[in-house]
Design an enzyme around this catalytic site. Structure first.
Site, PDB file in Angstrom:
ATOM      1  N   GLY A 162       0.714  -0.787  -0.089  1.00 35.66           N
ATOM      2  CA  GLY A 162       0.242  -0.284   0.416  1.00 35.66           C
ATOM      3  C   GLY A 162       0.606   1.511   0.257  1.00 35.66           C
ATOM      4  O   GLY A 162       1.706   0.721  -0.685  1.00 35.66           O
ATOM      5  N   CYS A 163       0.778   2.382   0.640  1.00 34.15           N
ATOM      6  CA  CYS A 163       1.444   3.571   0.642  1.00 34.15           C
ATOM      7  C   CYS A 163       2.799   3.445   1.385  1.00 34.15           C
ATOM      8  O   CYS A 163       3.301   2.840   1.882  1.00 34.15           O
ATOM      9  CB  CYS A 163       0.290   4.157   1.837  1.00 34.15           C
ATOM     10  SG  CYS A 163       1.401   5.875   2.463  1.00 34.15           S
ATOM     11  N   PHE A 164       3.365   3.923   0.197  1.00 38.55           N
ATOM     12  CA  PHE A 164       5.533   3.746   0.261  1.00 38.55           C
ATOM     13  C   PHE A 164       5.519   4.500   1.559  1.00 38.55           C
ATOM     14  O   PHE A 164       6.639   4.317   2.270  1.00 38.55           O
ATOM     15  CB  PHE A 164       5.691   3.535  -0.433  1.00 38.55           C
ATOM     16  CG  PHE A 164       5.495   5.326  -1.700  1.00 38.55           C
ATOM     17  CD1 PHE A 164       5.335   6.469  -1.084  1.00 38.55           C
ATOM     18  CD2 PHE A 164       5.501   4.579  -3.179  1.00 38.55           C
ATOM     19  CE1 PHE A 164       5.491   7.035  -2.123  1.00 38.55           C
ATOM     20  CE2 PHE A 164       5.582   5.763  -3.981  1.00 38.55           C
ATOM     21  CZ  PHE A 164       5.276   7.063  -3.872  1.00 38.55           C
ATOM     22  N   TRP A 165       4.389   6.011   1.700  1.00 35.84           N
ATOM     23  CA  TRP A 165       5.004   6.036   2.869  1.00 35.84           C
ATOM     24  C   TRP A 165       4.881   5.270   4.710  1.00 35.84           C
ATOM     25  O   TRP A 165       5.635   5.489   5.328  1.00 35.84           O
ATOM     26  CB  TRP A 165       3.860   7.567   3.606  1.00 35.84           C
ATOM     27  CG  TRP A 165       3.797   8.995   2.449  1.00 35.84           C
ATOM     28  CD1 TRP A 165       4.564   9.121   1.384  1.00 35.84           C
ATOM     29  CD2 TRP A 165       3.061   9.459   1.922  1.00 35.84           C
ATOM     30  NE1 TRP A 165       4.056   9.996   0.826  1.00 35.84           N
ATOM     31  CE2 TRP A 165       2.856  10.404   1.082  1.00 35.84           C
ATOM     32  CE3 TRP A 165       1.956   9.175   3.218  1.00 35.84           C
ATOM     33  CZ2 TRP A 165       2.065  11.251   0.766  1.00 35.84           C
ATOM     34  CZ3 TRP A 165       0.576  10.886   2.474  1.00 35.84           C
ATOM     35  CH2 TRP A 165       0.996  11.906   1.347  1.00 35.84           C
TER      36      TRP A 165
END
Length: 194
Positions: free
Chosen positions: A28-31
């Site tokens: 999902g979100c790489f952050w």
């Protein structure tokens, strides 16, 4: 003496790179993946980017069709093993979501383990089987895929790198509103490392 110090620093850098290994995970979100893995002892660097697709030089705001948001993890195998990374990976994703991760939906937000060699493939498959055995009534959809070119975030989009450090309030609001930690706790209970 002035020449010796830079030389020693260069040798130390070279020695640390000599024992570094890499792993690539999509969750999902790489952050969030970057934040989760940078907290792990033995991880020396986590780079946000894209992988898995055929398109060359994908961008976040432009075209990244066919690619997963992913992180490239550099780690010291004397401090954390690839198996340790896999164990950490699973409890930081929802392995049952075939539409994305948490509030982010679409191909680029799917979970995946990208393997570079037979050792990684064997360990990844065994770790997936453990998750399947742990949740026999649910379908684990996270695939194990062959390594492809990893494209780091760069240029005008570099603000995505270290986003959680550089924008802590926005990051925490995003993570909370996305329901990531709530869902991880629901799946993994006290195994979650946050």
């Amino acid at each position: 003496m002035k020449l010796l110090l830079p030389l020693l620093a260069l040798l130390a850098l070279h020695a640390s790179q000599a024992i570094a290994d890499k792993a690539i995970f999509a969750g999902g979100c790489f952050w969030c993946m970057e934040s989760d893995f940078e907290k792990l002892e033995g991880v020396t660097d986590v780079i946000s980017g894209f992988t898995g697709g055929d398109l060359k030089n994908p961008t976040y705001n432009g075209n990244h069709s066919g690619h997963y948001e992913a992180v490239e993890i550099t780690y010291d195998p004397t401090k954390v093993t690839y198996q340790g990374l896999l164990d950490h990976y699973w409890v930081n994703i929802d392995p049952f979501d075939d539409r994305g991760q948490f509030c982010d939906k679409g191909l680029s937000y799917l979970s995946a383990i990208f393997v570079e060699n037979d050792t990684q493939r064997t360990l990844a498959k065994a770790s997936k089987q453990k998750v399947i055995a742990q949740f026999p009534k649910q379908k684990v959809v996270t695939p194990i895929l062959p390594f492809t070119t990893f494209y780091p975030i760069r240029g005008d989009e570099s603000y995505h790198q270290d986003y959680y450090k550089n924008n802590p309030v926005r990051y925490k609001l995003y993570r909370w509103n996305c329901g990531r930690d709530q869902r991880l706790k629901e799946i993994w209970g006290n195994k979650v490392s946050h």
